[in-house]
Design a protein around this motif. Sequence first.
Motif, PDB file in Angstrom:
ATOM      1  N   PRO A 148       0.799  -1.239   0.000  1.00  0.00           N
ATOM      2  CA  PRO A 148       0.000   0.000   0.000  1.00  0.00           C
ATOM      3  C   PRO A 148       0.822   1.275   0.000  1.00  0.00           C
ATOM      4  O   PRO A 148       0.345   2.304  -0.480  1.00  0.00           O
ATOM      5  CB  PRO A 148      -0.836  -0.138   1.284  1.00  0.00           C
ATOM      6  N   ASP A 149       2.062   1.236   0.533  1.00  0.00           N
ATOM      7  CA  ASP A 149       2.896   2.437   0.534  1.00  0.00           C
ATOM      8  C   ASP A 149       3.823   2.488  -0.679  1.00  0.00           C
ATOM      9  O   ASP A 149       4.792   3.230  -0.690  1.00  0.00           O
ATOM     10  CB  ASP A 149       3.711   2.525   1.833  1.00  0.00           C
ATOM     11  N   ASN A 150       3.523   1.668  -1.696  1.00  0.00           N
ATOM     12  CA  ASN A 150       4.218   1.651  -2.986  1.00  0.00           C
ATOM     13  C   ASN A 150       5.578   0.962  -2.935  1.00  0.00           C
ATOM     14  O   ASN A 150       6.365   1.066  -3.880  1.00  0.00           O
ATOM     15  CB  ASN A 150       4.386   3.058  -3.563  1.00  0.00           C
ATOM     16  N   ARG A 151       5.888   0.252  -1.864  1.00  0.00           N
ATOM     17  CA  ARG A 151       7.065  -0.608  -1.875  1.00  0.00           C
ATOM     18  C   ARG A 151       6.741  -1.896  -2.635  1.00  0.00           C
ATOM     19  O   ARG A 151       5.580  -2.263  -2.786  1.00  0.00           O
ATOM     20  CB  ARG A 151       7.513  -0.950  -0.459  1.00  0.00           C
ATOM     21  N   GLU A 152       7.785  -2.583  -3.099  1.00  0.00           N
ATOM     22  CA  GLU A 152       7.604  -3.844  -3.814  1.00  0.00           C
ATOM     23  C   GLU A 152       8.065  -5.001  -2.936  1.00  0.00           C
ATOM     24  O   GLU A 152       9.071  -4.891  -2.219  1.00  0.00           O
ATOM     25  CB  GLU A 152       8.409  -3.856  -5.122  1.00  0.00           C
ATOM     26  N   ALA A 153       7.324  -6.097  -3.001  1.00  0.00           N
ATOM     27  CA  ALA A 153       7.687  -7.314  -2.286  1.00  0.00           C
ATOM     28  C   ALA A 153       7.719  -8.464  -3.283  1.00  0.00           C
ATOM     29  O   ALA A 153       6.735  -8.696  -3.997  1.00  0.00           O
ATOM     30  CB  ALA A 153       6.693  -7.606  -1.165  1.00  0.00           C
ATOM     31  N   ILE A 154       8.843  -9.175  -3.334  1.00  0.00           N
ATOM     32  CA  ILE A 154       8.969 -10.363  -4.174  1.00  0.00           C
ATOM     33  C   ILE A 154       8.813 -11.570  -3.259  1.00  0.00           C
ATOM     34  O   ILE A 154       9.696 -11.855  -2.435  1.00  0.00           O
ATOM     35  CB  ILE A 154      10.323 -10.385  -4.907  1.00  0.00           C
ATOM     36  N   VAL A 155       7.695 -12.266  -3.384  1.00  0.00           N
ATOM     37  CA  VAL A 155       7.358 -13.353  -2.473  1.00  0.00           C
ATOM     38  C   VAL A 155       7.540 -14.687  -3.196  1.00  0.00           C
ATOM     39  O   VAL A 155       6.932 -14.902  -4.246  1.00  0.00           O
ATOM     40  CB  VAL A 155       5.903 -13.232  -1.968  1.00  0.00           C
ATOM     41  N   PRO A 156       8.375 -15.601  -2.683  1.00  0.00           N
ATOM     42  CA  PRO A 156       8.530 -16.911  -3.331  1.00  0.00           C
ATOM     43  C   PRO A 156       7.201 -17.663  -3.385  1.00  0.00           C
ATOM     44  O   PRO A 156       6.422 -17.641  -2.426  1.00  0.00           O
ATOM     45  CB  PRO A 156       9.541 -17.635  -2.428  1.00  0.00           C
ATOM     46  N   ASN A 157       6.942 -18.315  -4.496  1.00  0.00           N
ATOM     47  CA  ASN A 157       5.676 -19.021  -4.663  1.00  0.00           C
ATOM     48  C   ASN A 157       5.501 -20.141  -3.655  1.00  0.00           C
ATOM     49  O   ASN A 157       4.378 -20.485  -3.285  1.00  0.00           O
ATOM     50  CB  ASN A 157       5.570 -19.575  -6.083  1.00  0.00           C
ATOM     51  N   GLY A 158       6.615 -20.748  -3.207  1.00  0.00           N
ATOM     52  CA  GLY A 158       6.511 -21.800  -2.201  1.00  0.00           C
ATOM     53  C   GLY A 158       5.921 -21.301  -0.905  1.00  0.00           C
ATOM     54  O   GLY A 158       5.141 -21.994  -0.257  1.00  0.00           O
ATOM     55  N   LYS A 159       6.272 -20.076  -0.495  1.00  0.00           N
ATOM     56  CA  LYS A 159       5.709 -19.493   0.730  1.00  0.00           C
ATOM     57  C   LYS A 159       4.233 -19.159   0.552  1.00  0.00           C
ATOM     58  O   LYS A 159       3.429 -19.307   1.470  1.00  0.00           O
ATOM     59  CB  LYS A 159       6.499 -18.243   1.124  1.00  0.00           C
ATOM     60  N   ILE A 160       3.867 -18.685  -0.642  1.00  0.00           N
ATOM     61  CA  ILE A 160       2.464 -18.362  -0.897  1.00  0.00           C
ATOM     62  C   ILE A 160       1.611 -19.625  -0.850  1.00  0.00           C
ATOM     63  O   ILE A 160       0.539 -19.659  -0.240  1.00  0.00           O
ATOM     64  CB  ILE A 160       2.318 -17.662  -2.255  1.00  0.00           C
ATOM     65  N   GLY A 161       2.088 -20.698  -1.495  1.00  0.00           N
ATOM     66  CA  GLY A 161       1.313 -21.927  -1.537  1.00  0.00           C
ATOM     67  C   GLY A 161       1.193 -22.609  -0.195  1.00  0.00           C
ATOM     68  O   GLY A 161       0.227 -23.341   0.057  1.00  0.00           O
ATOM     69  N   ALA A 162       2.164 -22.367   0.721  1.00  0.00           N
ATOM     70  CA  ALA A 162       2.147 -23.032   2.021  1.00  0.00           C
ATOM     71  C   ALA A 162       1.318 -22.282   3.053  1.00  0.00           C
ATOM     72  O   ALA A 162       1.199 -22.745   4.190  1.00  0.00           O
ATOM     73  CB  ALA A 162       3.584 -23.193   2.527  1.00  0.00           C
ATOM     74  N   ASP A 163       0.749 -21.145   2.698  1.00  0.00           N
ATOM     75  CA  ASP A 163      -0.002 -20.325   3.650  1.00  0.00           C
ATOM     76  C   ASP A 163      -1.367 -19.992   3.062  1.00  0.00           C
ATOM     77  O   ASP A 163      -1.632 -20.232   1.879  1.00  0.00           O
ATOM     78  CB  ASP A 163       0.776 -19.034   3.941  1.00  0.00           C
ATOM     79  N   ALA A 164      -2.233 -19.440   3.914  1.00  0.00           N
ATOM     80  CA  ALA A 164      -3.561 -19.034   3.440  1.00  0.00           C
ATOM     81  C   ALA A 164      -3.447 -17.822   2.522  1.00  0.00           C
ATOM     82  O   ALA A 164      -2.605 -16.948   2.724  1.00  0.00           O
ATOM     83  CB  ALA A 164      -4.458 -18.696   4.626  1.00  0.00           C
ATOM     84  N   ILE A 165      -4.304 -17.796   1.502  1.00  0.00           N
ATOM     85  CA  ILE A 165      -4.356 -16.677   0.557  1.00  0.00           C
ATOM     86  C   ILE A 165      -5.710 -15.996   0.716  1.00  0.00           C
ATOM     87  O   ILE A 165      -6.757 -16.648   0.603  1.00  0.00           O
ATOM     88  CB  ILE A 165      -4.180 -17.157  -0.894  1.00  0.00           C
ATOM     89  N   VAL A 166      -5.691 -14.713   1.006  1.00  0.00           N
ATOM     90  CA  VAL A 166      -6.922 -13.926   1.127  1.00  0.00           C
ATOM     91  C   VAL A 166      -6.986 -12.992  -0.072  1.00  0.00           C
ATOM     92  O   VAL A 166      -6.110 -12.154  -0.258  1.00  0.00           O
ATOM     93  CB  VAL A 166      -6.957 -13.119   2.441  1.00  0.00           C
ATOM     94  N   ASN A 167      -8.030 -13.147  -0.890  1.00  0.00           N
ATOM     95  CA  ASN A 167      -8.203 -12.319  -2.077  1.00  0.00           C
ATOM     96  C   ASN A 167      -9.348 -11.337  -1.817  1.00  0.00           C
ATOM     97  O   ASN A 167     -10.503 -11.737  -1.635  1.00  0.00           O
ATOM     98  CB  ASN A 167      -8.532 -13.200  -3.292  1.00  0.00           C
ATOM     99  N   PHE A 168      -9.017 -10.053  -1.794  1.00  0.00           N
ATOM    100  CA  PHE A 168     -10.011  -9.026  -1.482  1.00  0.00           C
ATOM    101  C   PHE A 168     -10.837  -8.620  -2.702  1.00  0.00           C
ATOM    102  O   PHE A 168     -11.834  -7.906  -2.556  1.00  0.00           O
ATOM    103  CB  PHE A 168      -9.320  -7.778  -0.914  1.00  0.00           C
ATOM    104  N   ASN A 169     -10.461  -9.044  -3.891  1.00  0.00           N
ATOM    105  CA  ASN A 169     -11.115  -8.585  -5.111  1.00  0.00           C
ATOM    106  C   ASN A 169     -11.913  -9.664  -5.834  1.00  0.00           C
ATOM    107  O   ASN A 169     -12.656  -9.347  -6.761  1.00  0.00           O
ATOM    108  CB  ASN A 169     -10.072  -8.032  -6.101  1.00  0.00           C
ATOM    109  N   ARG A 170     -11.731 -10.913  -5.477  1.00  0.00           N
ATOM    110  CA  ARG A 170     -12.222 -12.009  -6.298  1.00  0.00           C
ATOM    111  C   ARG A 170     -13.733 -11.960  -6.519  1.00  0.00           C
ATOM    112  O   ARG A 170     -14.223 -12.248  -7.610  1.00  0.00           O
ATOM    113  CB  ARG A 170     -11.830 -13.352  -5.680  1.00  0.00           C
ATOM    114  N   ARG A 171     -14.507 -11.579  -5.507  1.00  0.00           N
ATOM    115  CA  ARG A 171     -15.968 -11.588  -5.626  1.00  0.00           C
ATOM    116  C   ARG A 171     -16.539 -10.291  -6.192  1.00  0.00           C
ATOM    117  O   ARG A 171     -17.738 -10.201  -6.419  1.00  0.00           O
ATOM    118  CB  ARG A 171     -16.603 -11.895  -4.271  1.00  0.00           C
ATOM    119  N   GLY A 172     -15.702  -9.294  -6.362  1.00  0.00           N
ATOM    120  CA  GLY A 172     -16.162  -8.071  -7.011  1.00  0.00           C
ATOM    121  C   GLY A 172     -16.817  -7.074  -6.092  1.00  0.00           C
ATOM    122  O   GLY A 172     -16.975  -5.904  -6.456  1.00  0.00           O
TER     123      GLY A 172
END
Length: 278
Positions: A148-172
């Motif tokens: 949100p403050d315009n910094r960039e984060a490069i997140v390994p896909n292995g960490k994303i897949g091993a944790d919960a994913i919350v999508n704030f936009n998926r349902r519109g």
Amino acid sequence: MHDFLVRLHFSEAGIQLIFNILGALAILVIGMWLAARLANVAMRAMQRANIDSTLSGFLRNAINGVLIVLLVVMALQQLGVPSAPLIAALSTAGLAIGLALQGSLSNLAWGVLLIVFRPFKVGDFITAAGVDGTVEGINLMHTLLVLPDNREAIVPNGKIGADAIVNFNRRGVRRFEVKLGIAYKDDVGKAMATVQALFAADARILRTPAPGIWTESLGVGAVNLVIRAYTKIDDLWPAQTDLLRAIKERFEADGISIPVPQRELTVVQGAPLVPPQA
């Protein structure tokens, strides 16, 4: 006679070796041409199936690589090289490489799954691996998030897949929640009707699911109300901000007060001082 037979034997062996070499070269040349064509056909099929271009390109190269390895084994067999030791050596090398690149292979595997199952897409605001941000890019090894403050984060896909994913936009649509209190002397029903009228006046607040206002609790110094309403994603913060401003203005106009926490302090004149405890 013996010398003639020896020369004949060597000439036959030489001719056979030449044929073997030519056969191996034919296998490699023709096979590589066919492997490239088959890999391209597979890639076009994946593109017609709307598979992500990153994944289809990776799979195309993987198919081509596997076919080339098979061609090399076949060419060596044509030259008379035993295939069993070669396959065993390739298996051992593959195992060693897999162990050395375990973390990278995990990222690669999860990258393929994220691209195939699409739990989020570019432009979605998500929470993944404990990081909140807008998805700017997805590749086979990592996902790029803009915070949100315009910094960039490069997140390994292995960490994303091993944790919960919350999508704030998926349902519109998104729901916002606002809590406020009114004084005990004020009319709760009137306050709730005022907020309902503000719902109806704002086209950004969706009718389905219906917005609502409820009495949450009888607090210390205020009757606590909770307001919940749904909007489209892009309207969430503007609608919430405008609603809060409209509530304050209408409550002031209608004589409904929003109390602030207060504390009374009573000072008794002439009270003896209590010495501090040791």
